[in-house]
Design a protein around this motif. Structure first.
Motif, short mmCIF file in Angstrom:
data_model
loop_
_atom_site.label_atom_id
_atom_site.label_comp_id
_atom_site.label_asym_id
_atom_site.label_seq_id
_atom_site.Cartn_x
_atom_site.Cartn_y
_atom_site.Cartn_z
N GLN A 48 0.83 -1.20 0.00
CA GLN A 48 0.00 0.00 0.00
C GLN A 48 0.87 1.25 0.00
N SER A 49 0.27 2.36 -0.36
CA SER A 49 0.96 3.65 -0.39
C SER A 49 1.36 4.07 1.02
N THR A 50 2.53 4.67 1.13
CA THR A 50 2.99 5.18 2.43
C THR A 50 3.01 6.71 2.44
N ASP A 51 2.15 7.31 1.61
CA ASP A 51 2.10 8.77 1.63
C ASP A 51 1.54 9.24 2.96
N ARG A 52 1.65 10.51 3.22
CA ARG A 52 1.30 11.07 4.53
C ARG A 52 -0.14 10.78 4.92
N SER A 53 -1.08 10.95 3.98
CA SER A 53 -2.49 10.75 4.33
C SER A 53 -2.78 9.28 4.65
N SER A 54 -2.19 8.38 3.88
CA SER A 54 -2.40 6.95 4.14
C SER A 54 -1.82 6.54 5.48
N THR A 55 -0.61 7.03 5.76
CA THR A 55 0.05 6.69 7.02
C THR A 55 -0.73 7.24 8.20
N THR A 56 -1.16 8.49 8.11
CA THR A 56 -1.91 9.11 9.20
C THR A 56 -3.24 8.41 9.42
N THR A 57 -3.97 8.17 8.35
CA THR A 57 -5.28 7.52 8.47
C THR A 57 -5.15 6.11 9.03
N THR A 58 -4.16 5.38 8.56
CA THR A 58 -3.97 4.01 9.06
C THR A 58 -3.51 4.02 10.51
N ARG A 59 -2.66 4.99 10.88
CA ARG A 59 -2.22 5.10 12.27
C ARG A 59 -3.41 5.37 13.19
N LEU A 60 -4.28 6.29 12.77
CA LEU A 60 -5.46 6.59 13.58
C LEU A 60 -6.40 5.39 13.67
N SER A 61 -6.54 4.65 12.57
CA SER A 61 -7.36 3.44 12.58
C SER A 61 -6.77 2.40 13.53
N ALA A 62 -5.45 2.25 13.47
CA ALA A 62 -4.78 1.27 14.35
C ALA A 62 -4.92 1.68 15.81
N GLU A 63 -4.80 2.97 16.09
CA GLU A 63 -4.95 3.43 17.48
C GLU A 63 -6.36 3.14 17.98
N ALA A 64 -7.37 3.45 17.17
CA ALA A 64 -8.76 3.20 17.57
C ALA A 64 -9.00 1.70 17.74
N PHE A 65 -8.50 0.91 16.80
CA PHE A 65 -8.66 -0.54 16.88
C PHE A 65 -8.00 -1.10 18.14
N CYS A 66 -6.77 -0.70 18.37
CA CYS A 66 -6.03 -1.23 19.52
C CYS A 66 -6.65 -0.82 20.84
N ARG A 67 -7.18 0.38 20.91
CA ARG A 67 -7.81 0.84 22.15
C ARG A 67 -9.13 0.13 22.41
N THR A 68 -9.85 -0.22 21.35
CA THR A 68 -11.17 -0.83 21.53
C THR A 68 -11.15 -2.36 21.51
N SER A 69 -10.20 -2.95 20.82
CA SER A 69 -10.18 -4.41 20.66
C SER A 69 -9.26 -5.12 21.64
N GLY A 70 -8.53 -4.39 22.39
CA GLY A 70 -7.65 -5.02 23.36
C GLY A 70 -6.21 -5.05 22.90
N LYS A 71 -5.33 -5.19 23.85
CA LYS A 71 -3.91 -5.11 23.57
C LYS A 71 -3.30 -6.44 23.15
N ASN A 72 -4.10 -7.49 23.05
CA ASN A 72 -3.59 -8.80 22.65
C ASN A 72 -3.56 -8.96 21.13
N LYS A 73 -4.14 -8.03 20.40
CA LYS A 73 -4.18 -8.11 18.94
C LYS A 73 -2.89 -7.54 18.35
N LEU A 74 -2.72 -7.75 17.04
CA LEU A 74 -1.59 -7.21 16.31
C LEU A 74 -2.06 -6.06 15.42
N VAL A 75 -1.14 -5.17 15.05
CA VAL A 75 -1.49 -4.05 14.20
C VAL A 75 -2.12 -4.54 12.89
#
Length: 104
Positions: free
Chosen positions: A71-98
Motif C-alpha cells: 500500500q501507499s505510504t504517503d502522509r495521508s495513508s500513514t496518518t489515516t492508518t495510524r489513527l485506525s490502528a490506534e482506535a482498533f487497539c484501544r477498543t479491541s484489546g492489547k492482545n491483537k496485532l497491528v
C-alpha cells in the motif's frame, strides 16, 4: 458492536484516502522510542507495543506495515492508518496485532 462500526468507518476512510493519492513517501523512517525491532515488525507489532510507542514510532510501524502489504505510504495513508490502528487497539484489546486492523 459500536466499536466494530467505528473501526470499519476508520478503515473505510483510510481506504478512501489511500485511493485518492498517487504519491508515495520514501523518506527516512524515524523511530525515537520504539526501537528497531518494533518498527521493523510493522503489522506484527502488538497493540500493546504500538500504543506505548511515541507518534514517530507509531508512524514507523504503520509505514512498515503499509509497505509490506503493497500500500501507499504517503502522509495521508500513514496518518489515516495510524489513527485506525490506534482506535482498533484501544477498543479491541492489547492482545491483537497491528495487522489485525484489516480483519478485526
Amino acid at each position: 458492536m459500536i466499536r466494530v462500526a467505528v473501526v470499519a468507518t476508520l478503515l473505510a476512510a483510510g481506504t478512501l484516502a489511500a485511493g485518492c493519492s498517487g504519491s508515495s513517501h520514501s523518506g527516512p523512517v524515524a523511530s525515537a522510542h520504539t526501537g528497531a525491532t518494533q518498527s521493523t515488525r510493522g503489522g506484527e507489532t502488538s497493540c500493546k507495543d504500538f500504543l506505548s510507542s511515541d507518534k514517530a514510532g507509531k508512524e514507523s510501524i504503520i509505514e512498515t506495515y503499509l509497505r509490506s502489504t503493497g500500500q501507499s505510504t504517503d502522509r495521508s495513508s500513514t496518518t489515516t492508518t495510524r489513527l485506525s490502528a490506534e482506535a482498533f487497539c484501544r477498543t479491541s484489546g492489547k492482545n491483537k496485532l497491528v495487522r489485525d486492523i484489516t480483519t478485526g
